[in-house]
Enzyme design. Structure first.
Site, PDB file in Angstrom:
ATOM      1  N   HIS A   1      -4.942  -0.033  -4.226  1.00 32.89           N
ATOM      2  CA  HIS A   1      -6.259   0.055  -3.095  1.00 32.89           C
ATOM      3  C   HIS A   1      -6.148   1.368  -2.770  1.00 32.89           C
ATOM      4  O   HIS A   1      -7.246   1.447  -2.335  1.00 32.89           O
ATOM      5  CB  HIS A   1      -5.975  -1.108  -2.258  1.00 32.89           C
ATOM      6  CG  HIS A   1      -6.242  -2.102  -2.999  1.00 32.89           C
ATOM      7  ND1 HIS A   1      -5.526  -3.701  -2.522  1.00 32.89           N
ATOM      8  CD2 HIS A   1      -7.844  -2.736  -3.114  1.00 32.89           C
ATOM      9  CE1 HIS A   1      -6.231  -4.416  -3.024  1.00 32.89           C
ATOM     10  NE2 HIS A   1      -7.201  -4.403  -3.948  1.00 32.89           N
TER      11      HIS A   1
ATOM     12  N   CYS B   1     -11.806   3.686 -25.216  1.00 34.98           N
ATOM     13  CA  CYS B   1     -12.368   3.054 -24.086  1.00 34.98           C
ATOM     14  C   CYS B   1     -10.979   3.145 -23.346  1.00 34.98           C
ATOM     15  O   CYS B   1     -10.774   1.964 -21.774  1.00 34.98           O
ATOM     16  CB  CYS B   1     -12.270   1.558 -24.421  1.00 34.98           C
ATOM     17  SG  CYS B   1     -11.234   0.374 -25.493  1.00 34.98           S
TER      18      CYS B   1
HETATM   19  C1  PEP Z   1      -6.177   0.323 -23.006  1.00 39.51           C
HETATM   20  O1  PEP Z   1      -5.119  -0.179 -23.428  1.00 39.51           O
HETATM   21  O2  PEP Z   1      -6.269   1.231 -23.259  1.00 39.51           O
HETATM   22  C2  PEP Z   1      -7.316  -0.886 -22.880  1.00 39.51           C
HETATM   23  C3  PEP Z   1      -7.908  -0.324 -22.800  1.00 39.51           C
HETATM   24  O3  PEP Z   1      -6.739  -1.980 -22.444  1.00 39.51           O
HETATM   25  P1  PEP Z   1      -6.448  -2.717 -20.808  1.00 39.51           P
HETATM   26  O4  PEP Z   1      -6.286  -0.932 -20.252  1.00 39.51           O
HETATM   27  O5  PEP Z   1      -7.124  -3.906 -20.637  1.00 39.51           O
HETATM   28  O6  PEP Z   1      -4.919  -3.215 -21.945  1.00 39.51           O
END
Ligand code: PEP
Ligand code: MG
Length: 561
Positions: free
Chosen positions: A186, A491
């Site tokens: 947070h 991502c």
């Molecule tokens: C990752 O593992 O980089 C990802 C994007 O998925 P999460 O953070 O939701 O596991």
């Protein structure tokens, strides 16, 4: 001589000012026995204190509004939890004082939360804050809270509770440094919402001298103690430059010589859409659908997936917001830090290495089928470029199983695989025989490459996405995508680091997806460099042996023009 130390930067910008520590009275009431005939009076005292603290949190929420209000209201509900109160009363019946009973009841609830996965563990600081407030009220001591100061200051704390951060005046609080917390705590979320620079997970924060001048760089995570006047001026100049660059860069992501790198948003549901659009996201690169499943409110609902109709509503709300844009939806990623009662096996010794992500879905094909059907229905008639990807794909067999399921569900979308397991990066070409794109989840990819649990602060060094071994795997996957004419996005959190975003581009990554707040910074940084410079920075970073060296080598290339 100024000393530079480093934590994890979680909210961009530079703050320079005097340190003020958060009031952190340790409120452990003595464990003395109270006469049991006084129990009813003690129980009434406990109830009154709980109700007063809940009302106070509610009032603070009303005053703060926005995101902070939701957090404070959740804390107010925590205080009023009937099971907690029943536990407090039971402890008083067997001889505890009201303050000790509250302290102990919260401790056992805390242990449950702390062991219940990343999301609930992240609420432990909120719970501790509620406990401290109730105990302080019962003991008649001042509430823990922000320091009184009329002068602007840098706030230093072990961790920051929402009740305090919500009422901080950004004109007085120049920035935060906290000992605990991570990018999803947070402290980080609220610092970003307030727009003040913040560094978390800073070892030794609570030992920083009160009143000393400190410079906090929320972009790099650097904390500079007693900087000289010249250094302060330099930092202010860099911060002003960054602000100017931010203001001047807009539009789609691209390098200075026009190489396009679409900048997409990571979202957890319809509530995140506005921020993504405001940041100029060119689409969604990661829609983490598990939040729809994890946030299922009633206990009966936690035993099953949300209905197909409920899923259609949530997906359509997101898809409608991005006409003519890409929206990459990740199917349910349950297990490990995100367990779901109806999917996740309870008895695994190493849940992160167990049946999670796509593995769970292949064991529960009905859940996957419902989700894919809901996505197909949600996209019907919308001018959106829907892409659907599976988490935790290990090899070509996994990729084929997912692509088959998409085809069987009649989904008109591109099918993709997340590359989060080293095997999938090493054999990306083989995975790409089955799917149309890959997206690198660098958070889990780092976890599995370095055998370093992403929830553990003690192995954070190995979670650093600048690690050359991780960059090597990104390069392998991107090269496989290039060779097969397919796309390869990132991502994971790595995409949100502006310098690393340039390096990823140089490695051949074709799009970057991140939390909305990071998009302007990445856009501005990319716009400063040519593709060739990004490629040189990537090569320089890969030629090193440590994350620290890789960062320095890339920065040297990127700042050398
Ligand atoms: C990752 O593992 O980089 C990802 C994007 O998925 P999460 O953070 O939701 O596991
Ligand atoms: Mg992941």
């Amino acid at each position: 001589m100024a000393e530079t130390l480093r934590g994890v930067g979680v909210s961009h910008g530079v703050a320079i000012g005097q340190i003020r520590h958060m009031g952190t009275a340790v409120l452990e009431p003595p464990a003395q026995q109270a006469p049991t005939e006084g129990a009813p009076r003690e129980q009434a005292r406990a109830r009154q204190a709980v109700e007063a603290v809940a009302a106070d949190l509610q009032a603070r929420g009303n005053l703060a509004g926005g995101e902070a209000q939701a957090v404070l209201e959740a804390q107010s509900l925590m205080a009023l939890d009937p099971e907690l109160l029943a536990d407090v009363e039971r402890r008083i019946t067997v001889g505890s004082t009201a303050e000790r009973a509250v302290y102990d009841a919260f401790a056992s609830y805390r242990a449950l939360l702390a062991n219940a996965g990343e999301y609930l563990a992240g609420r432990v600081a909120d719970l501790d804050d509620v406990r401290n407030r109730i105990v302080a009220r019962l003991m008649g001591v001042p509430m823990p809270g922000v320091p009184d100061s009329d002068e602007p200051y840098v706030l230093v704390a072990r961790d920051l509770a929402p009740a305090d951060t919500a009422l901080l005046d950004p004109a007085l609080v120049l920035g935060f440094v906290t000992e605990e917390g991570g990018p999803t705590s947070h402290s980080a979320i609220l610092a970003r919402a307030l727009g003040v620079p913040a560094v978390v997970a800073f070892t030794g924060a609570t030992g920083l001298p009160e009143g000393a001048v400190v410079a906090v760089d929320g972009s790099t995570g650097e904390v500079l103690l007693d900087p000289s006047e010249e250094r302060q001026a330099e930092l202010r100049r860099v911060a002003a430059e960054r602000r100017a660059a931010l203001a001047s860069a807009s539009g789609p992501g691209r390098t200075s010589d026009g190489h396009p790198v679409p900048l997409l948003a990571n979202i957890g549901g319809p509530a995140d859409v506005t921020a993504a659009l405001e940041a100029g996201a060119e689409g969604v690169g990661l829609f983490r659908t598990e939040f729809l499943f994890l946030d299922n409110p009633s206990p009966e609902d936690s035993q099953r997936a949300p209905s197909e109709d409920a899923q259609v509503v949530a997906y359509r709300a997101v898809l409608e917001a991005f006409p003519e844009s890409r929206v990459v939806v990740r199917v349910l990623d349950a297990g490990a830090d995100k367990p779901l009662d109806f999917l996740t096996p309870g008895e695994e010794p190493n849940p992160a290495l167990g049946v999670r992500g796509l593995r769970s879905l292949l064991e529960h094909p009905d859940v996957l089928r419902t989700q894919l059907r809901a996505l197909a229905r949600a996209a019907e008639g919308l001018p959106v470029y829907l892409e659907v990807m599976a988490p935790m794909v290990a090899d070509r067999i996994d990729a084929k199983a997912f692509a088959d399921a998409c085809r069987e569900a009649g989904l008109r979308a591109k099918y993709g695989a997340m590359v989060e397991i080293p095997s999938a990066a090493l054999r990306a070409r083989s995975v790409l025989q089955e799917v149309e794109f890959i997206s690198l989840g660098t958070n889990d990819l780092a976890q599995y490459t370095f055998a370093a649990d992403r929830q553990l602060g003690s192995v954070a060094r190995l979670q650093d996405p600048w690690q050359p071994a991780l960059l090597d795997l990104v390069a392998l996957a991107a090269e496989a995508a290039r060779a097969t004419g397919k796309s390869c996005g990132v991502c994971g959190e790595a995409a949100a680091d502006p310098e690393l975003a340039c390096v990823l581009t140089g490695l051949g990554v074709t799009s970057l997806s991140m939390g909305a707040a990071s998009i302007p910074y990445v856009r501005a940084r990319l716009a400063k460099h040519t593709l060739a410079q990004c490629e040189r920075a990537a090569a320089a970073a890969r030629a090193t042996d440590t994350a620290e060296q890789a960062r320095a080598a890339a920065n040297q290339v990127l700042s050398g023009e």
